[in-house]
Design a protein around this motif. Structure first.
Motif, mmCIF file in Angstrom:
data_model
loop_
_atom_site.group_PDB
_atom_site.id
_atom_site.type_symbol
_atom_site.label_atom_id
_atom_site.label_comp_id
_atom_site.label_asym_id
_atom_site.label_seq_id
_atom_site.Cartn_x
_atom_site.Cartn_y
_atom_site.Cartn_z
ATOM 1 N N CYS A 47 24.651 65.077 67.940
ATOM 2 C CA CYS A 47 25.001 64.765 66.554
ATOM 3 C C CYS A 47 25.928 63.548 66.475
ATOM 4 O O CYS A 47 26.419 63.207 65.404
ATOM 5 N N GLY A 48 26.170 62.900 67.612
ATOM 6 C CA GLY A 48 27.092 61.775 67.647
ATOM 7 C C GLY A 48 26.424 60.450 67.332
ATOM 8 O O GLY A 48 25.186 60.338 67.301
ATOM 9 N N ASP A 49 27.275 59.423 67.127
ATOM 10 C CA ASP A 49 26.787 58.097 66.759
ATOM 11 C C ASP A 49 27.276 56.994 67.686
ATOM 12 O O ASP A 49 26.633 55.941 67.774
ATOM 13 N N TYR A 50 28.410 57.209 68.352
ATOM 14 C CA TYR A 50 28.994 56.194 69.216
ATOM 15 C C TYR A 50 29.482 56.837 70.513
ATOM 16 O O TYR A 50 29.836 58.028 70.525
ATOM 17 N N VAL A 51 29.537 56.028 71.587
ATOM 18 C CA VAL A 51 29.871 56.554 72.903
ATOM 19 C C VAL A 51 30.910 55.671 73.585
ATOM 20 O O VAL A 51 30.828 54.437 73.512
#
Length: 385
Positions: free
Chosen positions: A85-89
């Motif tokens: 469910c994330g957008d950035y790493v």
């Protein structure tokens, strides 16, 4: 060996060779490896596609620093965000570093200090992650801990409701406490934590260092409960044994980590990303994850059936291929005997035998491991406690 600090309680085994689920020690003895570097070698030892990717990268470039553009990181980040469910790493080198980044992110983003974690949790051994860990044995001897970490009983909704408020920066938890005893959170508790974070503007952080990268039959264990955390941390299984960790965050956190706020010299090197991409390309396939679920259910069923008549075995718990055999006595001496019989397992607290086979383990290897466990535990059940 005399020049090493004695901070590890090492077994009397030195592994010198490995392929798939099998390893050999320095004496030539072969073992089934149900430790896999503590949930690291999820594709088994030396998986061919990962080894090929690393070898190819070795002939290009090893390290350049994060001052340069990083298409190799973008490819792995895309795989992680597409399957979460994330957008950035943010890339780092270990689970502790990923959790350290999450703690810094929570405090900086919310401008609050208090972080709630749970008794028997384990989040790492840096100073901040040690303080986040809810185990006295991890804290002992290191002096005054960092302030504002609060440890609550796991799976206790009333306790979390009573403690939660507008001074809380984050709730940080493991969906299954691996080091703490293979303790699984119930869905109602997880949803209550998420609900309270949303109500009070705190971040919901899920530590997937051990449970992530397919270990429970989904890309990440939180997905079994339909959660949507603000931050996910992962490491162990991400690089098939090559050191790499990651913090995955939602879009609303993007500007909190602006240039210069956090970094890592070795985070996301070309070699680490080559290993991670090859690993994720295989594990994040739906058919592969389904096979993990099926093998996990089979292993759990076999353990329950085959160990049912052994008096000191009280339960088999966990999910997917992260399982624990709960006993009513300390299992240290039993572990040593299981190793002698050719199966590598480890503990999760004093009374739990933890099983972490490769996700590629075969049904035949599962049957072999269960038979070794049954024979060894049956033998011990006949001895005086």
């Amino acid at each position: 060996m005399g020049a090493l600090f004695p901070n590890y309680g090492r077994w009397e085994i030195e592994i010198v060779e490995g392929q798939g689920t099998k390893v050999k020690d320095s004496n030539g003895k072969e073992y089934l490896d149900f430790v896999t570097g503590i949930a690291v070698c999820n594709l088994g030892h030396r998986p061919p596609k990962v080894q090929k990717a690393i070898e190819e990268q070795l002939n290009k470039v090893w390290h350049v620093s994060n001052l340069f553009q990083a298409s190799h990181q973008e490819k792995v980040a895309a795989l992680l965000t597409e399957n979460s469910c994330g957008d950035y790493v943010f890339f780092c080198n270990s689970g502790a570093e990923a959790n350290e980044a999450a703690i810094k992110m929570a405090r900086k983003h919310t401008r609050r200090n208090k972080i709630i974690t749970f008794v028997q949790s384990f989040h790492g051994r840096t100073f901040a992650t040690m303080c986040a860990t809810g185990q006295e044995k991890i804290h002992s001897g290191f002096g005054t801990l960092l302030e504002e970490f609060v440890y609550l009983p796991y799976n206790d909704e009333k306790a979390i409701e009573a403690e939660m408020g507008e001074d809380v920066a984050a709730i940080m938890l493991e969906v299954i406490q691996g080091e703490g005893g293979v303790n699984a959170a119930n869905e109602a508790f997880l949803k209550k934590c998420e609900e309270l974070c949303q109500k009070f503007g705190a971040l919901f952080i899920i530590d997937e260092v051990q449970t992530g990268i397919g270990r429970t039959g989904k890309a990440f264990a939180y997905q079994h409960a339909g959660l949507s955390p603000d931050i996910i941390t992962t490491a162990k299984g991400l690089g098939s044994g090559f050191p790499v960790g990651a913090m995955i965050g939602k879009a609303h956190l993007k500007d909190t980590f602006s240039p210069g706020t956090h970094g890592s010299t070795f985070g996301g090197t070309p070699l680490a990303m080559a290993a991670a991409k090859a690993t994720l390309d295989e594990i994040f396939q739906p058919a592969f994850l389904q096979s993990v679920s099926e093998k996990g259910e089979y292993l759990k069923k076999q353990l329950k059936e085959q160990l049912a008549d052994i008096p000191f075995v009280k339960d088999v718990k966990g999910k997917g291929l992260l399982l624990g055999i709960q006993c009513d006595q300390e299992v240290g001496p039993i572990i040593a005997e299981i190793h002698k019989q050719g199966l590598l397992v480890l503990v999760a607290g004093p009374k739990v035998i933890r099983l972490l086979p490769p996700l590629t383990v075969s049904y035949e290897e599962i049957d072999e491991a269960v038979q070794i466990l049954k024979n060894t535990l049956t033998k011990y059940s006949s001895l005086p406690i």
